[in-house]
Structure formats: C-alpha cells, structure tokens
Design a protein around this motif. Structure first.
Motif, short mmCIF file in Angstrom:
data_model
loop_
_atom_site.label_atom_id
_atom_site.label_comp_id
_atom_site.label_asym_id
_atom_site.label_seq_id
_atom_site.Cartn_x
_atom_site.Cartn_y
_atom_site.Cartn_z
N ARG A 1 0.75 -1.07 -0.04
CA ARG A 1 -0.14 0.03 0.14
C ARG A 1 1.04 1.36 0.12
NH1 ARG A 1 -5.03 -1.91 1.01
NH2 ARG A 1 -5.37 -3.83 1.83
N HIS A 2 1.59 1.62 -1.19
CA HIS A 2 2.32 2.68 -1.37
C HIS A 2 1.69 3.47 -2.36
CE1 HIS A 2 5.25 0.18 1.06
NE2 HIS A 2 5.22 -0.48 0.06
N GLY A 3 1.94 4.68 -1.98
CA GLY A 3 1.38 5.88 -2.99
C GLY A 3 1.30 7.21 -2.56
N VAL A 4 1.22 8.09 -3.42
CA VAL A 4 1.03 9.40 -2.92
C VAL A 4 -0.62 9.94 -2.74
CG1 VAL A 4 1.02 12.32 -3.73
CG2 VAL A 4 2.99 10.49 -4.19
N PHE A 5 -1.22 9.15 -3.24
CA PHE A 5 -2.67 9.19 -3.41
C PHE A 5 -3.16 8.18 -2.17
CE2 PHE A 5 -1.79 10.41 -7.67
CZ PHE A 5 -2.10 11.53 -7.54
N GLU A 6 -4.07 9.02 -1.32
CA GLU A 6 -4.84 8.09 -0.27
C GLU A 6 -5.39 6.90 -0.87
OE1 GLU A 6 -7.88 8.52 3.19
OE2 GLU A 6 -7.37 10.20 2.22
N GLU A 7 -6.12 6.87 -2.02
CA GLU A 7 -6.64 5.74 -2.62
C GLU A 7 -5.65 4.86 -2.88
OE1 GLU A 7 -8.26 4.63 -7.08
OE2 GLU A 7 -8.96 6.50 -6.08
N GLU A 8 -4.59 4.84 -3.22
CA GLU A 8 -3.41 4.05 -3.40
C GLU A 8 -2.89 3.07 -2.06
OE1 GLU A 8 -0.21 5.11 -6.45
OE2 GLU A 8 -0.88 7.15 -5.40
N ARG A 9 -2.94 4.09 -0.98
CA ARG A 9 -2.64 3.46 0.31
C ARG A 9 -3.76 2.64 0.77
NH1 ARG A 9 -0.67 8.39 0.27
NH2 ARG A 9 -2.12 9.14 1.99
N ILE A 10 -5.09 2.95 0.27
CA ILE A 10 -6.21 2.04 0.88
C ILE A 10 -6.58 0.85 -0.18
CG2 ILE A 10 -8.71 2.08 0.79
CD1 ILE A 10 -8.45 5.18 1.95
N ASN A 11 -6.20 1.04 -1.49
CA ASN A 11 -6.58 -0.13 -2.50
C ASN A 11 -5.30 -0.92 -2.35
OD1 ASN A 11 -9.26 0.78 -2.56
ND2 ASN A 11 -8.67 2.19 -4.38
N GLY A 12 -4.26 -0.56 -2.21
CA GLY A 12 -2.88 -0.95 -2.42
C GLY A 12 -2.67 -1.32 -4.05
N ASN A 13 -1.48 -2.03 -4.49
CA ASN A 13 -1.08 -2.36 -5.74
C ASN A 13 -0.19 -3.37 -5.75
OD1 ASN A 13 -0.45 -2.13 -8.26
ND2 ASN A 13 -0.48 0.51 -8.14
N THR A 14 0.23 -4.01 -6.90
CA THR A 14 1.12 -4.96 -6.95
C THR A 14 2.56 -4.31 -7.23
OG1 THR A 14 -0.36 -6.64 -7.69
CG2 THR A 14 1.81 -6.99 -8.05
N PHE A 15 3.55 -4.61 -6.52
CA PHE A 15 5.09 -4.25 -6.71
C PHE A 15 5.97 -5.29 -7.18
CE2 PHE A 15 2.55 -1.27 -4.24
CZ PHE A 15 3.08 -0.13 -4.57
N GLU A 16 6.89 -4.99 -7.96
CA GLU A 16 8.11 -5.92 -8.17
C GLU A 16 9.23 -5.45 -7.70
OE1 GLU A 16 7.87 -8.38 -12.04
OE2 GLU A 16 9.76 -7.20 -12.33
N LEU A 17 10.07 -6.31 -7.23
CA LEU A 17 11.56 -5.85 -6.74
C LEU A 17 12.60 -6.67 -7.28
CD1 LEU A 17 9.64 -5.77 -3.60
CD2 LEU A 17 11.65 -4.48 -3.42
#
Length: 117
Positions: free
Chosen positions: A15-31
């Motif tokens: 749940r990373h992101g500048v927008f609050e929606e990003e931190r609420i909904n989350g996303n897939t990340f690749e490292l």
C-alpha cells in the motif's frame, strides 16, 4: 572473492502511493535486488551460514514493504537500511522497486525507483 546474490522479480502486494486511494486499495509491486557479497567461504563450505541467505533477505524486504509509504524512494531507502543492518558485509548493490499499475493514464509496464551503492 565476491559474488552477486540476486532476487529477481519478487512480486508483493503493498500500500504505497502519494494518493490516499493507493494506500487504501494497494497495488502490486515488483522488486529486483542485487547484492554484492563475499561468497568464497560458501563456495568451499556448502553452508548457507557462510553466505547471504536470500530467503532471509526476502523476509526483510517483505516486512519493509508492509509499511505504507507515500514515495517509492522512501520504501527503497528503508529496504536498503534493513538489508545492510542484517548483512553488514554487503559490499555494494542495487534495488529496483516497480509499481506495476500506477494510477496514471498511460500504456506502460510500470514506474520504478532504482538505487545503486
């Protein structure tokens, strides 16, 4: 002798992101993480205690990814610090963190931050 321990394509939900929606909904990340480490003892001993244990490194990364941040730069900085704290013999390395579905209107594979040291 030194070697490169590679963690390639580690996909995690976070749940990373500048927008609050990003931190609420989350996303897939690749490292992708490459760590230069002295491996000569492990080459002789065949003992995981003599090298950087990538399974433990993945758990360190996973724990840092669980902490929401606004900026990928902040996440990468925390991962870097945590890995160096756990493995002070790391000589150099790189960490690339990619947000696979950024909330922008463009046809892209993702946006990323990469550090090298």
């Amino acid at each position: 002798m030194k070697g490169i321990i590679e963690i390639n394509g580690l996909r995690l939900f976070a749940r990373h992101g500048v927008f609050e929606e990003e931190r609420i909904n989350g996303n897939t990340f690749e490292l992708t993480v490459h760590l230069c480490y002295p491996i000569e003892n492990a080459m002789q001993s065949d003992n995981v205690a003599d090298t950087l244990n990538y399974a433990e490194a993945i758990e360190i990364i996973r724990k840092e990814m669980e902490i929401p941040s606004r900026l990928l730069e902040h996440v990468v900085g925390r991962i870097h610090s945590a890995l160096l704290a756990a493995y002070p013999a790391i000589i150099s390395g790189s960490i690339k963190l990619t947000k696979l579905n950024p909330p922008i209107h463009a046809d892209i594979d993702g946006t990323a931050v990469r550090i090298e040291w």
